[in-house]
Design a protein around this motif. Structure first.
Motif, PDB file in Angstrom:
ATOM      1  N   LEU A   1      31.952  15.912  -3.908  1.00  0.00           N
ATOM      2  CA  LEU A   1      30.586  15.955  -3.356  1.00  0.00           C
ATOM      3  C   LEU A   1      30.692  16.368  -1.882  1.00  0.00           C
ATOM      4  O   LEU A   1      30.621  15.533  -0.984  1.00  0.00           O
ATOM      5  N   PRO A   2      30.879  17.656  -1.606  1.00  0.00           N
ATOM      6  CA  PRO A   2      31.185  18.088  -0.243  1.00  0.00           C
ATOM      7  C   PRO A   2      30.011  18.130   0.730  1.00  0.00           C
ATOM      8  O   PRO A   2      30.221  18.169   1.942  1.00  0.00           O
ATOM      9  N   ASP A   3      28.807  18.075   0.248  1.00  0.00           N
ATOM     10  CA  ASP A   3      27.634  18.209   1.113  1.00  0.00           C
ATOM     11  C   ASP A   3      27.223  16.848   1.671  1.00  0.00           C
ATOM     12  O   ASP A   3      27.145  15.864   0.932  1.00  0.00           O
ATOM     13  N   ASP A   4      26.928  16.780   2.979  1.00  0.00           N
ATOM     14  CA  ASP A   4      26.472  15.527   3.589  1.00  0.00           C
ATOM     15  C   ASP A   4      25.230  14.982   2.891  1.00  0.00           C
ATOM     16  O   ASP A   4      25.001  13.777   2.869  1.00  0.00           O
ATOM     17  N   ALA A   5      24.422  15.867   2.300  1.00  0.00           N
ATOM     18  CA  ALA A   5      23.216  15.440   1.578  1.00  0.00           C
ATOM     19  C   ALA A   5      23.556  14.580   0.360  1.00  0.00           C
ATOM     20  O   ALA A   5      22.715  13.821  -0.125  1.00  0.00           O
ATOM     21  N   ASP A   6      24.794  14.689  -0.136  1.00  0.00           N
ATOM     22  CA  ASP A   6      25.229  13.912  -1.298  1.00  0.00           C
ATOM     23  C   ASP A   6      25.637  12.482  -0.951  1.00  0.00           C
ATOM     24  O   ASP A   6      25.972  11.709  -1.847  1.00  0.00           O
ATOM     25  N   HIS A   7      25.646  12.144   0.347  1.00  0.00           N
ATOM     26  CA  HIS A   7      26.135  10.838   0.789  1.00  0.00           C
ATOM     27  C   HIS A   7      25.065  10.132   1.612  1.00  0.00           C
ATOM     28  O   HIS A   7      25.024  10.260   2.843  1.00  0.00           O
ATOM     29  N   PRO A   8      24.183   9.370   0.951  1.00  0.00           N
ATOM     30  CA  PRO A   8      23.161   8.651   1.691  1.00  0.00           C
ATOM     31  C   PRO A   8      23.775   7.719   2.757  1.00  0.00           C
ATOM     32  O   PRO A   8      24.805   7.101   2.537  1.00  0.00           O
TER      33      PRO A   8
END
Length: 128
Positions: free
Chosen positions: A113-120
């Protein structure tokens, strides 16, 4: 939003061990489950940036994330907080501090999950 389900061993054995011992810089987060109103406890690594503590979801759109969005009153250890979600564009400095503190185990999550959007990410404000 993406989610990486933890393996059985992590969910049923390691998380309990981490909460009991604090291994890997972990602390116990308690949130209220959306459906039952019962407590959900999970180990989390809590980075501090600029004097503010943060919750980071390494696995994405997890149940605890959904629970915090439904009821932002959380407990970390024995301290009560209100959690406020951080917009995606403001997460990078927090994640930069979080990753080394959490250790090598989180590297695999960011590969998947490389996108910062994937990590709340949630800021914690003491609920004194």
């Amino acid at each position: 939003m993406a989610y990486l389900k933890p393996p059985w061993f992590v969910a049923k054995v390691f998380n309990k061990f981490a909460m009991a011992t604090g291994v890997g810089n972990s602390e116990t987060l308690t949130v209220t489950r959306r459906g039952s109103g019962q407590p959900q406890r999970i180990p989390v690594v809590v980075p501090e940036v600029g004097g503010i503590k943060y919750l980071v979801s390494t696995r994405g759109e997890s149940e605890w994330v959904k629970n915090v969005r439904a009821d932002p009153r959380v407990t970390l250890g024995s301290t009560s907080y209100l959690a406020t979600e951080i917009p995606v564009q403001d997460r990078a400095p927090i994640l930069t501090v979080y990753k080394p503190k959490a250790g090598r185990v989180v590297e695999g999550y960011w590969r998947k999950l490389p996108d910062d959007a994937d990590h709340p990410v949630f800021a914690l404000t003491p609920a004194g």
